[in-house]
Design an enzyme around this catalytic site. Sequence first.
Site, PDB file in Angstrom:
ATOM      1  NE  ARG A  69     -53.026 -29.794  -2.404  1.00 34.78           N
ATOM      2  CZ  ARG A  69     -52.554 -31.033  -2.373  1.00 34.78           C
ATOM      3  NH1 ARG A  69     -52.662 -31.802  -3.413  1.00 34.78           N
ATOM      4  NH2 ARG A  69     -51.992 -31.533  -1.279  1.00 34.78           N
ATOM      5  CB  THR A  70     -51.140 -23.524  -0.773  1.00 43.63           C
ATOM      6  OG1 THR A  70     -52.344 -24.272  -0.600  1.00 43.63           O
ATOM      7  CG2 THR A  70     -51.456 -22.051  -0.665  1.00 43.63           C
ATOM      8  CE  LYS A 128     -31.618 -19.419  15.227  1.00 42.39           C
ATOM      9  NZ  LYS A 128     -30.882 -18.610  14.237  1.00 42.39           N
ATOM     10  NE  ARG A 159     -51.109 -23.565   4.093  1.00 40.67           N
ATOM     11  CZ  ARG A 159     -51.568 -24.580   3.347  1.00 40.67           C
ATOM     12  NH1 ARG A 159     -51.111 -25.805   3.562  1.00 40.67           N
ATOM     13  NH2 ARG A 159     -52.470 -24.369   2.426  1.00 40.67           N
ATOM     14  CG  HIS A 207     -56.621 -22.003   2.011  1.00 48.91           C
ATOM     15  ND1 HIS A 207     -55.876 -21.252   1.121  1.00 48.91           N
ATOM     16  CD2 HIS A 207     -56.122 -23.270   1.952  1.00 48.91           C
ATOM     17  CE1 HIS A 207     -54.960 -22.038   0.565  1.00 48.91           C
ATOM     18  NE2 HIS A 207     -55.096 -23.264   1.049  1.00 48.91           N
TER      19      HIS A 207
HETATM   20  N1   CP Z   1     -55.485 -27.300  -0.620  1.00 45.45           N
HETATM   21  C1   CP Z   1     -54.354 -27.024   0.062  1.00 45.45           C
HETATM   22  O1   CP Z   1     -54.253 -26.033   0.790  1.00 45.45           O
HETATM   23  O2   CP Z   1     -53.379 -27.945  -0.133  1.00 45.45           O
HETATM   24  P1   CP Z   1     -51.935 -27.887   0.541  1.00 45.45           P
HETATM   25  O3   CP Z   1     -52.142 -28.045   2.033  1.00 45.45           O
HETATM   26  O4   CP Z   1     -51.159 -29.032  -0.065  1.00 45.45           O
HETATM   27  O5   CP Z   1     -51.336 -26.549   0.240  1.00 45.45           O
END
Ligand code: CP
Length: 338
Positions: free
Chosen positions: A57-58, A86, A107, A135
């Site tokens: 999703r993110t 590396k 991320r 998040h």
């Molecule tokens: N909710 C969320 O962060 O989903 P993903 O890990 O799929 O990005």
Amino acid sequence: MDFRGTHIISVKQFERNDVERVFEVADSMEPFAHRNQISKVLEGAILGNMFFEPSTRTRVSFGCAFNLLGGHVRETTDVETSSIVKGESLYDTARVISGYSDVIVMRHPQTGSVAEFSKASRVPVINGGDGANEHPSQALLDLYTIKKELDSNSRQIDGMSIAMVGDLKHGRTVHSLSQLLYLYDNIKFTLISPAELKMPGDIVGSLKNAGHTVTETADMESGLNDNDTIYLTRIQEERFNTKLEADIYRGRFRLNQAIYTRNCQPNTVIMHPLPRDSRVEANELDHDLNQHPNLAIFRQTDNGVLIRMALFALVLDVADKTARNSIEVEWYTEKRFN
Ligand code: CP
């Protein structure tokens, strides 16, 4: 907050009026996200979408949000295909990628890594999740969804009640959402988790100090009573030392139609940041609730695009320009948005 050129690393950066500004801009993105109009306000801009941990999703919704504003997306989707394997440092990676991009989403599995990366970046960085820490864009889309769901029941965020269920120790979404709700008044939190996976004490302490009511329990059914919203989370297996350790907790807290009917109010909204762990040994949110009108999980994912468009528009300072030179969509579309 002055959003222009600002790194979005933590929900602690936000005041309540900043959250409301994001929601206002997110509302204005509906014609573009809902495929009624096309905006080219970010034509020529490049997003560096750097995901060093799995994501559906993110990663995709940040990319989609940037495309919907007319920009281009360049992605790194795991550590194995980047020069981090590396031995390249976050500092060097940030210096390089920020030379190629106008904004970066990142991320990474380590707490604090995105903040460290942002210090070396020459362009704004948005935290797409740093380990078990935070998040922020998920918390904004969750709160935006809560607001919309409450609005439809003539309720408001102030005074609401929420049960958070599952792995509250490692779940970065509940850490960030709690700290956004902190900005509102008289929230009643029921935190349902195994004793070993409780919400971090500093977050609980700050909520209590701000005048919110916090109850911690390991008894799911009693904790579900009398809430406006239930927010389920999966056991975050990737944060445990071994799969066996995670297995101890997997499947301990489950919501299904029977448990919902027995314990919840008719209007209680069901949320989950996703992914839900649908394996039989876990199944924290049963598919027998898939058609339930109060299940908001796919409204959350749709709202994620609006919120992420709003963050790009604010950080790149085009929030008031998105409709300029917009054109009608000409392709066939019957996509429905709730
Ligand atoms: N909710 C969320 O962060 O989903 P993903 O890990 O799929 O990005």
